[in-house]
Design an enzyme around this catalytic site. Structure first.
Site, short mmCIF file in Angstrom:
data_model
loop_
_atom_site.label_atom_id
_atom_site.label_comp_id
_atom_site.label_asym_id
_atom_site.label_seq_id
_atom_site.Cartn_x
_atom_site.Cartn_y
_atom_site.Cartn_z
N SER A 114 38.23 33.39 40.96
CA SER A 114 39.78 33.66 41.38
C SER A 114 39.81 33.28 42.70
O SER A 114 38.98 33.17 43.57
CB SER A 114 39.84 35.19 41.37
OG SER A 114 39.01 35.81 42.21
N LYS A 115 41.06 33.24 42.89
CA LYS A 115 41.60 32.61 44.21
C LYS A 115 41.23 33.51 45.36
O LYS A 115 41.04 33.10 46.42
CB LYS A 115 43.20 32.56 44.14
CG LYS A 115 43.78 31.36 43.91
CD LYS A 115 45.33 31.23 44.11
CE LYS A 115 46.15 30.89 42.85
NZ LYS A 115 47.40 31.03 43.06
N ARG A 116 41.20 34.87 44.96
CA ARG A 116 40.66 35.67 46.16
C ARG A 116 39.26 35.46 46.74
O ARG A 116 39.19 35.82 47.79
CB ARG A 116 40.94 37.11 45.66
CG ARG A 116 42.02 37.89 46.05
CD ARG A 116 42.21 39.26 45.59
NE ARG A 116 41.55 39.68 44.29
CZ ARG A 116 40.50 40.27 44.13
NH1 ARG A 116 40.20 40.91 45.10
NH2 ARG A 116 40.14 40.58 42.91
N LYS A 117 38.50 35.11 45.85
CA LYS A 117 37.22 34.97 46.26
C LYS A 117 36.49 33.47 46.24
O LYS A 117 35.67 33.32 47.17
CB LYS A 117 36.07 35.75 45.30
CG LYS A 117 36.54 37.23 45.20
CD LYS A 117 35.74 38.06 44.28
CE LYS A 117 36.11 39.47 44.27
NZ LYS A 117 35.89 40.12 43.16
N THR A 175 40.70 27.86 44.06
CA THR A 175 40.59 27.18 43.02
C THR A 175 41.55 25.94 42.83
O THR A 175 41.16 25.23 41.74
CB THR A 175 40.94 28.24 41.98
OG1 THR A 175 42.36 28.77 42.40
CG2 THR A 175 40.21 29.58 41.89
#
Ligand code: GLU
Length: 485
Positions: free
Chosen positions: A260-263, A266
């Site tokens: 995911s973009k948060r981690k 991407t």
């Protein structure tokens, strides 16, 4: 357990991304495996754009997908921008094909028209929720007589078309990587195939196109696995043979959650802008769920394809570890590309920001030290754009400012009088000066290093001096000395 083996006849594979934003690293991952199967079996690899969801459509996204795949050399034999025998390859341009397919299903009662209004469906859903029932369409319109349906149609009542999913039994398919996969039909909703505006929904368009485009192997991410029984039912309803299905393990963040973009970044654009080489990114993606038969970790796309055997793809979620990718990228930059190639890539990455002749001089010093093209500026800027302002603490380091000043004075005299400005000679002279001062060369040179390069990280000191030349080296040493006064 994988049951699939390498095809003995040419395979046709595809990726079918939706243009809903930046091109995703998962798209490149799936593309690599699809391409590998196609090339290995002397078949074709296609790009199809699934742009039927107009609400999620993002202008420009499709073009970024083309560019990203080309950047990674994951080029396709057929696609919207290259054409091919099954054009158009953009679903928004294939409405007539879907309409015809749906008419066929309707005429054979494999599908039915549903006239339920949005308000009714809303009410139905909330009632079901209150009764804690599994959400899904209650099949009211499936019971409509043909005459009633025709009358509503004649009145112009808006409708969608739904698949008449068998009410009992099971739908099973063989997942090439996971074995037999079974779904109970009563858990499968009567899918909307065609919306009231005449545009198809994902399941219909996906199946019709895979059939029309003669796709033999659908290799896609694990997240689509629950769609597959619906697709299998559609193939059956049409009377078509279904392709082989393989659901690849999802890429995961370090904590094993879905990437995911948060981690993890991407977007493929981010990886390009950071200075990852396309070869390294492809190499890294090849390590996700697969290992080379000789366990090699660094390889080209061609080597990967030559080794590729789909039966060896694993299904445990591979971790997308950015540090590991940096390591692979470092290997590529430092060991797998020539100096000339490195110079070319630096110039291209920085779009001509750095003078080419000086890039050439510095490249041999910097290439062995960086893991991403973006790091070039950390090492190189002070050669191109002058010395940044010194910080007294950085110049003096572990010594007092007075001690550092004395070292710089000694070095200024040495540099001014050096008979040769070649790096080996400079090094000899500096070592002698350090010995005279009763210091280890390393300690002696700490302040000199910062004074000359302006930074704690930089190419080696004496090479840097040689490239800067005597005048510039002296100017910097003097400026630094003044700072310590
Ligand atoms: N349009 C789907 C996607 O965005 C395609 C899934 C599939 O490969 O069938 O990934």
């Amino acid at each position: 357990m994988a049951t699939i083996t390498m095809p003995t006849t040419p395979a046709r594979t595809r990726i079918a991304p939706s243009p809903t934003g930046d091109p995703h690293v998962g798209t490149a991952y799936i593309a690599l495996f699809n391409k590998a199967l196609a090339v290995r079996s002397k078949g074709q690899f296609l790009l199809r754009i699934e742009d039927t969801d107009r609400e999620r459509y993002v202008e420009g996204s499709e073009k970024m997908i083309f560019e990203a795949l080309r950047w990674l050399s994951l080029d396709y034999d057929e696609g919207p921008d290259v054409g091919g025998p099954h054009a158009p390859y953009r679903q928004s341009e294939r409405s007539a094909i879907y309409k015809k397919a749906v008419d066929d299903l309707l005429s054979r009662k494999q599908a039915y028209r549903c006239f339920c209004t949005a308000a009714r469906l809303e009410q139905m859903r909330s009632d079901m929720k209150a009764r804690k029932e599994q959400p899904g369409y209650d099949r009211t319109c499936r019971k409509l007589s043909e005459d009633d349906a025709r009358a509503k149609l004649a009145e112009g009542v808006a409708c969608v078309v739904r698949l008449a999913v068998p009410l009992e039994g099971q739908t099973a398919f063989e997942d090439g990587l996971r074995g037999k996969t079974v779904f109970e039909n009563r858990t499968i909703d009567d899918q909307v195939l065609l919306k009231s505006d005449g545009l198809p929904k994902y399941h219909l368009a996906n199946v019709v196109d895979d059939h029309e485009m003669r796709i033999t192997h659908v290799i896609r991410a694990e997240e689509w696995i629950t769609s597959t029984p619906k697709h299998v039912l559609l193939y059956r309803a049409f009377g078509w043979e279904a392709p082989a299905f393989c659901h690849m393990p999802l890429l995961r963040n370090k904590d094993k959650s879905k990437i995911s973009k948060r981690k993890n970044p991407t977007s493929l654009i981010w990886y390009r802008d950071e200075g990852f080489l396309p070869e390294a990114l492809v190499n890294f993606l090849g390590l996700m769920g697969y290992s080379m038969s000789d366990q090699r970790e660094i390889f080209t796309k061609e080597e990967f394809i030559a080794d590729f055997d789909i039966s060896r793809v694993g299904t445990t979620g591979p971790v997308f570890d950015l540090q590991k990718l940096e390591h692979v990228n470092g290997e590529w930059i430092q060991k797998r590309i020539s100096l000339d190639d490195f110079v070319r890539r630096i110039s291209a990455h920085w779009k001509g920001k750095y003078d080419e002749a000086l890039v050439r001089k510095l490249a041999p010093l910097i290439q062995p030290r960086i893991k991403k093209l973006k790091e070039w500026s950390d090492y190189a800027d002070s050669f191109f754009f002058g010395c940044p302002d010194y910080k007294t603490e950085e110049l003096s380091g572990k010594r007092t400012p007075a001690e550092a000043a004395a070292i710089l004075d000694r070095t200024i005299a040495l540099v001014a009088g050096a008979p040769s400005f070649e790096h080996k000679a400079l090094e000899e002279a500096a070592k002698a000066a350090a010995a005279e001062a009763n210091m280890k060369p390393r300690d002696f040179l700490a302040a000199v290093f910062v004074a000359v390069t302006g930074k704690p990280v930089a190419p080696p000191l004496f090479d840097s001096m040689e490239i800067l030349g005597r005048d510039e080296t002296l100017a910097r040493l003097r400026k630094a000395r003044a700072k310590l006064a």
